[in-house]
Write an enzyme that holds these catalytic residues in place. Structure first.
Site, PDB file in Angstrom:
ATOM      1  CE  LYS A   1      -3.886   0.220   1.448  1.00  0.00           C
ATOM      2  NZ  LYS A   1      -4.957   0.264   0.443  1.00  0.00           N
TER       3      LYS A   1
ATOM      4  CD  GLU B   1      -7.771  -4.093   1.755  1.00  0.00           C
ATOM      5  OE1 GLU B   1      -8.492  -4.690   0.952  1.00  0.00           O
ATOM      6  OE2 GLU B   1      -7.176  -3.050   1.476  1.00  0.00           O
TER       7      GLU B   1
ATOM      8  CG  ASP C   1       1.675   2.190  -0.503  1.00  0.00           C
ATOM      9  OD1 ASP C   1       1.707   2.979   0.464  1.00  0.00           O
ATOM     10  OD2 ASP C   1       0.648   1.988  -1.170  1.00  0.00           O
TER      11      ASP C   1
ATOM     12  CG  ASP D   1      -2.458   3.518   1.097  1.00  0.00           C
ATOM     13  OD1 ASP D   1      -1.386   3.112   0.602  1.00  0.00           O
ATOM     14  OD2 ASP D   1      -3.544   3.523   0.480  1.00  0.00           O
ATOM     15  NE  ARG D   2      -0.863  -1.476  -1.082  1.00  0.00           N
ATOM     16  CZ  ARG D   2      -0.997  -2.485  -1.916  1.00  0.00           C
ATOM     17  NH1 ARG D   2      -0.069  -3.424  -1.965  1.00  0.00           N
ATOM     18  NH2 ARG D   2      -2.034  -2.555  -2.722  1.00  0.00           N
TER      19      ARG D   2
ATOM     20  CG  ASP E   1      -0.903   5.694  -1.500  1.00  0.00           C
ATOM     21  OD1 ASP E   1      -0.256   4.644  -1.369  1.00  0.00           O
ATOM     22  OD2 ASP E   1      -2.154   5.720  -1.510  1.00  0.00           O
TER      23      ASP E   1
ATOM     24  CB  SER F   1      -1.418   3.081  -4.429  1.00  0.00           C
ATOM     25  OG  SER F   1      -1.219   2.476  -3.212  1.00  0.00           O
ATOM     26  CG  HIS F   2       0.627  -1.044  -4.987  1.00  0.00           C
ATOM     27  ND1 HIS F   2      -0.665  -0.598  -4.841  1.00  0.00           N
ATOM     28  CD2 HIS F   2       0.559  -2.098  -5.829  1.00  0.00           C
ATOM     29  CE1 HIS F   2      -1.482  -1.361  -5.551  1.00  0.00           C
ATOM     30  NE2 HIS F   2      -0.761  -2.283  -6.170  1.00  0.00           N
TER      31      HIS F   2
ATOM     32  CB  THR G   1     -10.424  -6.695  -2.183  1.00  0.00           C
ATOM     33  OG1 THR G   1     -10.157  -8.037  -1.768  1.00  0.00           O
ATOM     34  CG2 THR G   1      -9.118  -5.979  -2.460  1.00  0.00           C
TER      35      THR G   1
END
Ligand code: VG1
Ligand code: CO
Length: 583
Positions: free
Chosen positions: A400, A387, A300, A304-305, A302, A124-125, A368
């Protein structure tokens, strides 16, 4: 057709394969150790019921970070050996996390098959590259991350594993070319289908949003737009959606070529790491050469953010989900029938709660991590959720969704500016946010992250904060000693969640101090890091008075920040006088 055999490889448990908030994330050098990935993948197969493996169709892809291509080949061979019938791979192994969720839920294979799960290869990030992070997580048939019951089982299996199954005499599959390759094993045929990474996702987005309305907005001479993929997998979607479908200029895309090491950067869309975008939007230290765009966003690794920015203006993720919820029914066709309910993670500000109350919507507060939203959505209790960590989404999938959030904001802007598109003053991102604060009040909010702290010290700090909760009198004495005008702590606990759908209980989900005036302090240890510990401190204060909602956020929160640092003895425990990142 290529024939393959199955071999059983002897192995032994490897320590530390416990999935965190969102899968297993470790340095690449850890993942490349002999048997490391294989043990985890086999443990996952063992954790699933037999029909979800044998004869099943599974997706394998990710954000394209370093080691993904090798990992995909290994997982294909293990899937073949474990009796999986088909593996679907996004072209070049690229699929954003939300696209994987969409593919599981929506895609129909060339032979009419449907997928029942996915291995998503991403950290991810977290940064990527030979010296950085790799990650893997498993998603279920509903398109969402495996629930704790499954991730616990995977972890248990990693502690007892003795062997794994892998196909022999099996060539690497060409994942650059779209098409189907078939193999023949002891259990019958096995297919690998490589497909276009974007088309299922694009189709889903077009069924949710009014693309024509967004197109009109983007073509308006008044409106300027900018999107930064930080060299993550969002780049594989940005051109297709923003340029081809919506008519944005190619020059409005920054860092949209996916790279194995994210160009050496940290693919985390916040004010610290999305430097180029932040500068372009007029939020950097020096003013940009050109007039900043009206709207900017980043993703990010992947995808999703999301981070949403207006001209010289930052939208906090907690405000973003509240504003989307408040405007969704009017601005987004998918929600025109109304929202089923809304949800946020515990540390996310209560801005969404106020909207839920005004609109009389069902409301949920979960721990979370996105996996907790899935059950609510499957039970049709929740339509929009978010989130504070730059994650926003809806029940169109079970992850997300960074690009969805951008399209949601563009839809709101298009709706508010229907009359201004051909001229006149635009309703800006900042106008929308300020109007929201004036209507619902403002939740001043900030998060302090202390990264790579000594694990022992971090645990001691958390234990100290829990122990302190037994005497509110003592807590309030400390609070008043720091700032006499900060309100009283009226409740302190460790957040515990009982899932309203399946009744499962998750404990120790963050330490909370709740104040009389609605302010909150929350302390958590991150579950996504790969080295040391990261302490997250979340600070929130509610201001209802419209004449006071325009203050500078860090200034408004300064007294509460002081209280949090003193209360937790942050510097004493960690040796840190300042956080690594402030968002
Ligand atoms: C962080 C965030 C959390 C998010 C998770 C996965 O977890 O706080 O809100 O769901 O990352 O996001 P933690 O345990 O480090 O606080 V992603 O985009 O990195 O998969
Ligand atoms: Co992510």
């Amino acid at each position: 057709m290529v024939m393959f055999k199955v071999s059983r490889v002897q192995t032994a448990p490897i320590d530390g394969q416990k999935p965190g908030t969102s899968g297993l994330r470790k340095k690449v050098k850890v993942f490349v150790q002999p048997h490391y990935l294989e043990n985890f993948v086999q443990s996952t197969f063992y954790a699933l019921s037999a029909e979800k493996v044998q004869g099943a169709t599974l997706v394998v892809s990710g954000d394209g970070r370093y080691y993904s291509k090798d990992a995909i080949q290994i997982i294909i061979k293990m899937a073949a050996a474990n009796g999986v019938r088909r593996i679907w791979v996004g072209q070049n192994g690229l699929l954003s996390t939300p696209a994987v969720s969409a593919v599981i839920r929506e895609r129909v294979g060339h032979d009419g098959s449907k997928a029942t799960g996915a291995f998503i290869l991403t950290a991810s990030h977290n940064p990527g590259g030979p010296h950085e992070d790799f990650g893997i997580k498993y998603n279920m048939e509903n398109g969402g991350p495996a629930p704790e019951a499954i991730t616990d089982k995977i972890y248990e299996n990693t502690k007892t594993i003795k062997e794994y199954l892998i196909a022999e005499e099996f060539p690497d599959v060409d994942i650059a070319a779209i098409g189907v390759t078939s193999f023949m094993g002891p259990d019958g045929q096995f297919d690998v289908e490589v497909f276009d990474s974007a088309s299922d996702y694009v189709k889903l987005m077009k069924s949710i949003f009014d693309f024509q309305a967004i197109r009109n907005l983007l073509s308006s001479p008044n409106f300027t737009f900018c999107y930064d993929a930080l060299h993550g997998v969002a780049g594989a979607y940005a051109n297709r959606i923003f340029v081809e479908e919506l008519g944005a200029q190619e020059s409005s895309l920054l860092n949209c070529t996916p790279k194995e090491d994210f160009g050496g950067g940290h693919p985390d869309p916040n004010l610290t790491y999305a430097k180029e975008l932040v500068a372009r939007m007029g939020l950097g230290k020096s003013s940009p050469q050109d007039e900043p765009p009206e709207f900017g966003a980043a993703a990010d690794g992947d995808a999703d953010r999301n981070m949403i920015l207006g001209k010289r203006f930052f939208v906090t993720p907690s405000d973003s989900v509240a504003i989307i919820a408040a405007n969704a029914v009017e601005a987004i066709p998918y929600f025109s029938g109304g929202l089923k309910g809304v949800a946020r993670s515990m540390p996310t500000s209560a801005a969404l709660d106020v909207v839920a109350e005004h609109l009389n919507l069902k409301f949920f507060e979960v721990p979370t991590g996105w996996k907790f939203f899935g059950n609510l959505m499957d039970a049709e209790l929740c339509s929009v959720c978010g989130e504070e960590s730059f994650g926003t989404g809806s029940d169109h999938i079970r992850e997300k969704d960074g690009i969805w959030a951008v399209l949601a904001w563009l839809s709101i802007l298009a709706h508010k500016n229907k009359e201004n598109i051909h001229g006149g003053k635009l309703v800006s991102v900042e106008d929308i946010v300020r109007h929201h604060w004036a209507t619902y009040g403002r939740h001043y909010y900030t998060r302090y992250d202390y990264e790579n702290v000594d694990s022992g010290a971090a645990k001691e700090l958390m234990a100290y904060l829990v122990q302190l909760q037994s005497s509110l009198a003592e807590v309030n004495e400390i609070v008043k000693g720091v700032h006499s005008d900060v309100s009283n702590v009226v409740h302190a606990d460790e957040f515990e969640y009982k899932d309203p759908v399946d009744g499962s209980i998750s404990k120790h989900q963050g330490i909370r101090y709740l104040f009389e005036d609605g302010s909150r302090l929350v302390f958590r240890l991150s579950g996504t890091g790969s080295e040391g510990a990261t302490i997250r401190l979340y600070i929130e204060q509610y201001e209802k008075d419209p004449s006071k909602t325009g203050r500078d956020s860090q200034e408004a929160l300064a007294p509460l920040v002081d209280v949090a640092l003193k209360l937790s003895k942050m510097e004493e425990f960690t040796g840190r006088s300042a956080p690594t990142v402030i968002t």
